[in-house]
Design a protein around this motif. Structure first.
Motif: not given
Length: 419
Positions: A288, A290, A317-318, A320-321, A408-409
């Motif tokens: 992932r 962050d 952006l994804a 939680r990113t 996000g990853h």
């Protein structure tokens, strides 16, 4: 002699030098950044010197802690401003960006030059066909006091780059591949030259990335033979400057020549906490992100911003990113504004910081908390490099960082380029 040896010989006022020989040399320019300037000035005073030997050769840059983030940084920068005035140093750049971008932009780096700096990534400038290297603060202080310093003439290893990049592969991936194949001690105190058909086609921005990374193989300086690309760059940046493009006499002047087929290289990522621990981006989809950390002296040029914007345009952006973007220079920031790139990043959800080093080495804006994971287009992933020593940093190209921020990853940028 190799061109590097010829440059050193000329700055030592010698006709020739031998590999391994230690000579006294006078550099064309010496860069002091905000941290290095304070330490070098203090050490110079402790050596009993009152005046800088040649102020016209000294360039001071505030880039790591500018604007100041702590009271002690404000105090140190105030002290250096006063010292600059006392020493009649006129080449002063505060808040204009990272020294390793400002030197080429302002024509301080040029073919045949010899450049010292208080930062290891001073080697970046060697992409212009010069000798550029970082030195310790005591060595720089000694130069400030007496006007010269010693240098050992290095052996030179040459990487001949052949083939064509796959989609989504860049110079950063080449540097990571070399680290993977030969380790972080691939070239201890060596000169590292990049040559071959591919290099002749690379723009200056990509050449600067290659030479920026040689310090992370242990090298003393990089080198790329000046060519038409170099001439065009110098004509734009310093049209009135005279310079000398040295040439290498023969293949016997290299300690080793390594052939590298770049068509075999995929989008790569350096895995924490070792730059030579390299994996394919396509094999890290379980990691992932962050925070995406974008900028630094390795990836803060306008070309990096254009690559990222092409990937991120119209996307978010994804969840939680987050993404921290620090332009490498004021010029990059201005161009990115004019071209609408900043709008693309902001609309995607990124945060734009000041021109400078950003969170690289835990300096500014965007540092990591324990257990957080970042992907960055910086050059290093040491433990604690971007904040907490319990965080994890993955190093990749600008394109891979931008693509991973959207996903996000970690992903290879080719996935978004195909879209």
């Amino acid at each position: 002699m190799h061109a590097i040896s010829k440059i050193i010989a000329r700055h030592a006022e010698r006709k020739s030098v031998e590999v391994g020989e230690i000579v006294n040399v006078v550099p064309d320019y010496v860069m002091l950044n905000d941290r290095g300037a304070a330490r070098a000035a203090d050490l110079m005073a402790k050596m009993g010197a009152d005046k800088v030997f040649n102020p016209s050769q000294v360039v001071v840059v505030f880039d790591h802690h500018y604007p100041p983030i702590r009271q002690q940084d404000s105090v140190a920068q105030k002290k250096i401003r006063e010292w600059i005035k006392e020493q009649t140093i006129e080449k002063f750049h505060a808040g204009e960006g990272i020294g390793h971008l400002l030197f080429p932009e302002n024509g301080y780096a040029f073919p045949g030059a010899l450049i010292f700096g208080t930062d290891s990534h001073t080697v970046t400038n060697s992409a212009l066909g010069c000798v550029a290297t970082g030195m310790g603060h005591s060595d720089i202080a000694s130069y400030l006091a007496i006007g010269y310093n010693w240098l050992r003439v290095p052996e030179v290893i040459r990487f001949d780059l052949h083939g064509r990049f796959k989609p989504g592969v860049y110079a950063k991936d080449v540097a990571l591949r070399i680290a993977q194949l030969y380790g972080e001690d691939a070239a201890p105190y060596l000169g590292v030259e990049f040559a071959g058909p591919l290099v002749s086609e690379l723009p200056m921005s990509e050449r600067l990335v290659l030479c920026n990374m040689v310090i992370d193989f242990g090298a003393k300086t990089g080198y790329i033979q000046p060519d038409d690309t170099t001439r065009r760059f110098m004509a734009e940046r310093a049209p009135g400057r005279s310079w000398t493009a040295e040439t290498t006499d023969s293949k016997s002047d290299y300690s080793r020549i390594i052939e590298l087929d770049v068509s075999e290289i995929d989008s790569l990522v350096a895995v924490p906490h070792n730059l030579s621990n390299i994996q394919r981006a396509a094999d890290l989809s379980n990691i992932r992100v962050d925070e995406a950390i974008f900028g630094t002296c390795t990836g803060g040029r306008i070309e990096d911003f254009r690559v990222a914007a092409a990937i991120m345009k119209g996307k978010k952006l994804a969840p939680r990113t987050r993404m921290m973007i620090n332009p490498g220079s004021r010029e990059t920031y201005t161009k990115a504004l004019q071209e609408g790139l900043i709008n693309i990043f902001v609309e995607a959800g990124a945060t734009i910081g000041v021109p400078g080093c950003g969170p690289c080495t835990g300096c500014h804006q965007g540092m990591l908390a324990p257990a957080e994971i970042a992907i960055t287009n910086a050059s290093r992933n040491f433990k604690g490099r971007f904040g907490s020593p319990e965080a994890f940093a993955y190093v990749a190209s600008s394109a891979t960082v931008a693509a991973s921020a959207i996903a996000g990853h970690i992903v290879p940028p080719s996935e978004f380029m195909q879209q």
